[in-house]
Design a protein around this motif. Structure first.
Motif, PDB file in Angstrom:
ATOM      1  N   LEU A   1      41.868  85.579 -15.839  1.00  0.00           N
ATOM      2  CA  LEU A   1      40.439  86.595 -15.387  1.00  0.00           C
ATOM      3  C   LEU A   1      40.889  87.010 -13.878  1.00  0.00           C
ATOM      4  O   LEU A   1      40.285  86.023 -12.881  1.00  0.00           O
ATOM      5  CB  LEU A   1      39.550  86.362 -15.818  1.00  0.00           C
ATOM      6  N   ILE A   2      42.464  86.503 -13.584  1.00  0.00           N
ATOM      7  CA  ILE A   2      42.696  86.732 -11.938  1.00  0.00           C
ATOM      8  C   ILE A   2      42.572  87.817 -11.228  1.00  0.00           C
ATOM      9  O   ILE A   2      41.553  87.062 -10.202  1.00  0.00           O
ATOM     10  CB  ILE A   2      44.146  87.083 -11.959  1.00  0.00           C
ATOM     11  N   TRP A   3      41.583  88.884 -11.925  1.00  0.00           N
ATOM     12  CA  TRP A   3      41.192  90.216 -10.532  1.00  0.00           C
ATOM     13  C   TRP A   3      39.861  89.760 -10.276  1.00  0.00           C
ATOM     14  O   TRP A   3      39.354  90.068  -9.595  1.00  0.00           O
ATOM     15  CB  TRP A   3      40.661  90.809 -11.143  1.00  0.00           C
ATOM     16  N   LEU A   4      38.988  89.071 -11.289  1.00  0.00           N
ATOM     17  CA  LEU A   4      37.413  88.455 -10.609  1.00  0.00           C
ATOM     18  C   LEU A   4      37.794  87.360  -9.969  1.00  0.00           C
ATOM     19  O   LEU A   4      36.810  86.957  -9.198  1.00  0.00           O
ATOM     20  CB  LEU A   4      36.849  88.294 -11.808  1.00  0.00           C
ATOM     21  N   ALA A   5      38.994  86.444 -10.115  1.00  0.00           N
ATOM     22  CA  ALA A   5      39.001  85.529  -9.199  1.00  0.00           C
ATOM     23  C   ALA A   5      39.256  86.012  -7.898  1.00  0.00           C
ATOM     24  O   ALA A   5      38.195  85.103  -6.894  1.00  0.00           O
ATOM     25  CB  ALA A   5      40.308  84.875  -9.434  1.00  0.00           C
ATOM     26  N   PHE A   6      39.223  86.996  -7.198  1.00  0.00           N
ATOM     27  CA  PHE A   6      39.576  87.223  -5.419  1.00  0.00           C
ATOM     28  C   PHE A   6      37.813  88.258  -5.655  1.00  0.00           C
ATOM     29  O   PHE A   6      37.305  87.194  -4.274  1.00  0.00           O
ATOM     30  CB  PHE A   6      39.774  88.338  -5.757  1.00  0.00           C
ATOM     31  N   PRO A   7      37.106  88.811  -5.785  1.00  0.00           N
ATOM     32  CA  PRO A   7      35.732  88.583  -5.324  1.00  0.00           C
ATOM     33  C   PRO A   7      34.763  87.484  -5.433  1.00  0.00           C
ATOM     34  O   PRO A   7      33.752  87.445  -4.838  1.00  0.00           O
ATOM     35  CB  PRO A   7      35.051  89.817  -6.428  1.00  0.00           C
TER      36      PRO A   7
ATOM     37  N   THR B   1      41.043  93.597  -0.397  1.00  0.00           N
ATOM     38  CA  THR B   1      39.384  93.667  -0.844  1.00  0.00           C
ATOM     39  C   THR B   1      39.112  91.771   0.258  1.00  0.00           C
ATOM     40  O   THR B   1      38.232  91.322   1.316  1.00  0.00           O
ATOM     41  CB  THR B   1      38.352  93.564  -1.971  1.00  0.00           C
ATOM     42  N   TRP B   2      40.072  90.721  -0.482  1.00  0.00           N
ATOM     43  CA  TRP B   2      40.301  89.370   0.051  1.00  0.00           C
ATOM     44  C   TRP B   2      41.048  89.160   1.125  1.00  0.00           C
ATOM     45  O   TRP B   2      40.257  88.515   2.328  1.00  0.00           O
ATOM     46  CB  TRP B   2      41.210  88.852  -1.204  1.00  0.00           C
ATOM     47  N   SER B   3      41.603  90.589   1.509  1.00  0.00           N
ATOM     48  CA  SER B   3      42.269  90.658   3.236  1.00  0.00           C
ATOM     49  C   SER B   3      41.385  90.790   3.763  1.00  0.00           C
ATOM     50  O   SER B   3      40.716  90.188   5.343  1.00  0.00           O
ATOM     51  CB  SER B   3      43.601  91.148   3.129  1.00  0.00           C
ATOM     52  N   LEU B   4      40.334  91.644   3.777  1.00  0.00           N
ATOM     53  CA  LEU B   4      39.388  92.370   4.813  1.00  0.00           C
ATOM     54  C   LEU B   4      38.491  90.958   4.735  1.00  0.00           C
ATOM     55  O   LEU B   4      38.697  90.984   5.672  1.00  0.00           O
ATOM     56  CB  LEU B   4      39.153  93.698   3.796  1.00  0.00           C
ATOM     57  N   GLY B   5      38.030  90.817   3.874  1.00  0.00           N
ATOM     58  CA  GLY B   5      37.021  89.356   3.644  1.00  0.00           C
ATOM     59  C   GLY B   5      37.369  88.166   4.376  1.00  0.00           C
ATOM     60  O   GLY B   5      36.384  88.025   5.873  1.00  0.00           O
TER      61      GLY B   5
ATOM     62  N   TYR C   1      41.194  97.224  -5.990  1.00  0.00           N
ATOM     63  CA  TYR C   1      42.037  96.835  -4.651  1.00  0.00           C
ATOM     64  C   TYR C   1      41.578  95.209  -4.225  1.00  0.00           C
ATOM     65  O   TYR C   1      41.201  94.959  -3.033  1.00  0.00           O
ATOM     66  CB  TYR C   1      41.388  97.755  -3.533  1.00  0.00           C
ATOM     67  N   ASN C   2      42.365  94.511  -5.616  1.00  0.00           N
ATOM     68  CA  ASN C   2      41.624  92.744  -5.069  1.00  0.00           C
ATOM     69  C   ASN C   2      42.425  92.501  -4.040  1.00  0.00           C
ATOM     70  O   ASN C   2      41.483  91.794  -2.741  1.00  0.00           O
ATOM     71  CB  ASN C   2      42.532  92.725  -6.213  1.00  0.00           C
ATOM     72  N   LEU C   3      43.622  92.725  -3.832  1.00  0.00           N
ATOM     73  CA  LEU C   3      44.214  92.108  -2.863  1.00  0.00           C
ATOM     74  C   LEU C   3      43.590  92.443  -1.080  1.00  0.00           C
ATOM     75  O   LEU C   3      43.430  92.303   0.152  1.00  0.00           O
ATOM     76  CB  LEU C   3      45.726  91.474  -2.633  1.00  0.00           C
TER      77      LEU C   3
ATOM     78  N   GLY D   1      32.250  91.079  -1.861  1.00  0.00           N
ATOM     79  CA  GLY D   1      32.793  90.553  -3.400  1.00  0.00           C
ATOM     80  C   GLY D   1      32.347  91.463  -4.088  1.00  0.00           C
ATOM     81  O   GLY D   1      33.053  91.417  -4.896  1.00  0.00           O
ATOM     82  N   LEU D   2      30.620  91.556  -3.645  1.00  0.00           N
ATOM     83  CA  LEU D   2      30.326  92.400  -5.041  1.00  0.00           C
ATOM     84  C   LEU D   2      30.908  93.775  -5.043  1.00  0.00           C
ATOM     85  O   LEU D   2      31.328  94.095  -5.747  1.00  0.00           O
ATOM     86  CB  LEU D   2      28.747  91.956  -4.348  1.00  0.00           C
ATOM     87  N   LEU D   3      30.972  94.201  -3.987  1.00  0.00           N
ATOM     88  CA  LEU D   3      31.758  95.285  -4.221  1.00  0.00           C
ATOM     89  C   LEU D   3      33.008  95.538  -5.232  1.00  0.00           C
ATOM     90  O   LEU D   3      33.724  96.160  -5.422  1.00  0.00           O
ATOM     91  CB  LEU D   3      31.590  96.180  -2.722  1.00  0.00           C
ATOM     92  N   SER D   4      33.750  94.807  -4.494  1.00  0.00           N
ATOM     93  CA  SER D   4      35.094  94.237  -5.169  1.00  0.00           C
ATOM     94  C   SER D   4      35.282  94.164  -7.036  1.00  0.00           C
ATOM     95  O   SER D   4      36.059  94.255  -7.065  1.00  0.00           O
ATOM     96  CB  SER D   4      35.682  93.423  -4.239  1.00  0.00           C
ATOM     97  N   VAL D   5      34.208  94.020  -6.813  1.00  0.00           N
ATOM     98  CA  VAL D   5      33.919  93.844  -8.750  1.00  0.00           C
ATOM     99  C   VAL D   5      34.012  94.743  -8.886  1.00  0.00           C
ATOM    100  O   VAL D   5      34.279  94.979 -10.353  1.00  0.00           O
ATOM    101  CB  VAL D   5      32.381  92.834  -9.019  1.00  0.00           C
ATOM    102  N   PHE D   6      33.376  95.424  -9.144  1.00  0.00           N
ATOM    103  CA  PHE D   6      33.198  96.958  -8.825  1.00  0.00           C
ATOM    104  C   PHE D   6      34.259  97.840  -8.817  1.00  0.00           C
ATOM    105  O   PHE D   6      34.465  99.080  -8.524  1.00  0.00           O
ATOM    106  CB  PHE D   6      32.010  97.734  -9.116  1.00  0.00           C
ATOM    107  N   TRP D   7      35.958  97.722  -7.810  1.00  0.00           N
ATOM    108  CA  TRP D   7      36.416  98.544  -7.387  1.00  0.00           C
ATOM    109  C   TRP D   7      38.113  97.379  -7.505  1.00  0.00           C
ATOM    110  O   TRP D   7      38.414  97.502  -6.232  1.00  0.00           O
ATOM    111  CB  TRP D   7      36.574  98.300  -6.011  1.00  0.00           C
TER     112      TRP D   7
END
Length: 216
Positions: A140-146, A191-195, A187-189, A178-184
Motif C-alpha cells: 500500500l505504497i500510496w497510503l504510506a505517503f499521507p 503532497t509529501w514534498s509540500l509537507g 499526487y503522492n510525491l 496528510g488527510l487531504l492526500s488520502v483522498f488525493w
C-alpha cells in the motif's frame, strides 16, 4: 504608577524564567529550513530514479504512469533508503543548528524540557514508522505517503506544549495535508514534498525571523 510598572516587569521576568525551565526554546528555525531543503532533494531523487513527475500516482503495484519499470521490491527498497537518508540528514542538520543556538544562548540542550519534548514526539513517530513499514509490506505504497505526514503532524502537536507554540500551527498543517492526500492519491510525491519540504522551509524562516534574527 512606577511601582506598577516594576511589578509588571517582575512578573514578566518570572514568567520568562518559568517558561525557559519548562519548555525547550533552543529549537532553531534553521533546523526547519535545512530539513525542508533535504526533503525536497530526497523527493527529487525519487522522481529521477522512478522517472515520474510530482503529479503522478505511485500505485500499489509498485509502478507509476510513465515510471521506469522497477519491480515493487526494488522500488520499495529505494524509497525506504531515501526516506532513511532524508531522516538522518535532517536530524544531523537540525542537531547542528540547535546546538549552535543553544551555545549562543548559553543554555544546555540536554535537559528536562528537551527530554520531555523528545519523549512526547517519539511515541507518535515510532508508531507511525512501524505503521508505514506495514503499509509498504502490504504493497500500500500510496497510503504510506499521507501516513508519514499525519503521524509527523501528531508528533509535532504532542510536542508543541514543550517548545514554541508556533509548532502547533505546523502540526495542524501537516495533519490536514496528510488527510487531504488520502483522498488525493494522484499526487503522492507532491503532497509529501509540500509537507516535509515547503512547509518546513516556510515555518523555519518564520521562526528564524521571529525569534533568532533579532538576537543573532
Amino acid at each position: 504608577m512606577h511601582e506598577s510598572r516594576e511589578h509588571l516587569q517582575t512578573l514578566t521576568e518570572i514568567r520568562s524564567l518559568m517558561e525557559r525551565s519548562s519548555k525547550f526554546l533552543s529549537l532553531s528555525g534553521l533546523s526547519g529550513v535545512s530539513a525542508g531543503v533535504i526533503a525536497l532533494i530526497g523527493a527529487f531523487l525519487v522522481s529521477m530514479r522512478l522517472q515520474t513527475s510530482f503529479l503522478t500516482r505511485l500505485t500499489d503495484s509498485g509502478h507509476s504512469t510513465g515510471a521506469t519499470q522497477l519491480n515493487y521490491h526494488d522500488q520499495r527498497q529505494f524509497l525506504v533508503s531515501v526516506a532513511a537518508g532524508v531522516l538522518v540528514a535532517a536530524l544531523l542538520a537540525g542537531t547542528y543548528f540547535t546546538l549552535r543556538k543553544a551555545r549562543r544562548q548559553g543554555q544546555s540542550v540536554w535537559n528536562q524540557s528537551s527530554q520531555r519534548l523528545l519523549w512526547a514526539m517519539a511515541v507518535p513517530l515510532a508508531t507511525g514508522g512501524i505503521f508505514c513499514l506495514a503499509l509498504l509490506f502490504y504493497n500500500l505504497i500510496w497510503l504510506a505517503f499521507p501516513a508519514t505526514l499525519i503521524f509527523y503532524g501528531l508528533a509535532l502537536y504532542n510536542g508543541s506544549k514543550y517548545t514554541f507554540r508556533d509548532v502547533e500551527s505546523l502540526a495542524y498543517c501537516e495533519i490536514i495535508l496528510g488527510l487531504l492526500s488520502v483522498f488525493w492519491p494522484g499526487y503522492n510525491l507532491l503532497t509529501w514534498s509540500l509537507g516535509f519540504g515547503v512547509l518546513h522551509i516556510v515555518y523555519g524562516l518564520a521562526m528564524y525571523y521571529k525569534y533568532e534574527r533579532t538576537t543573532a
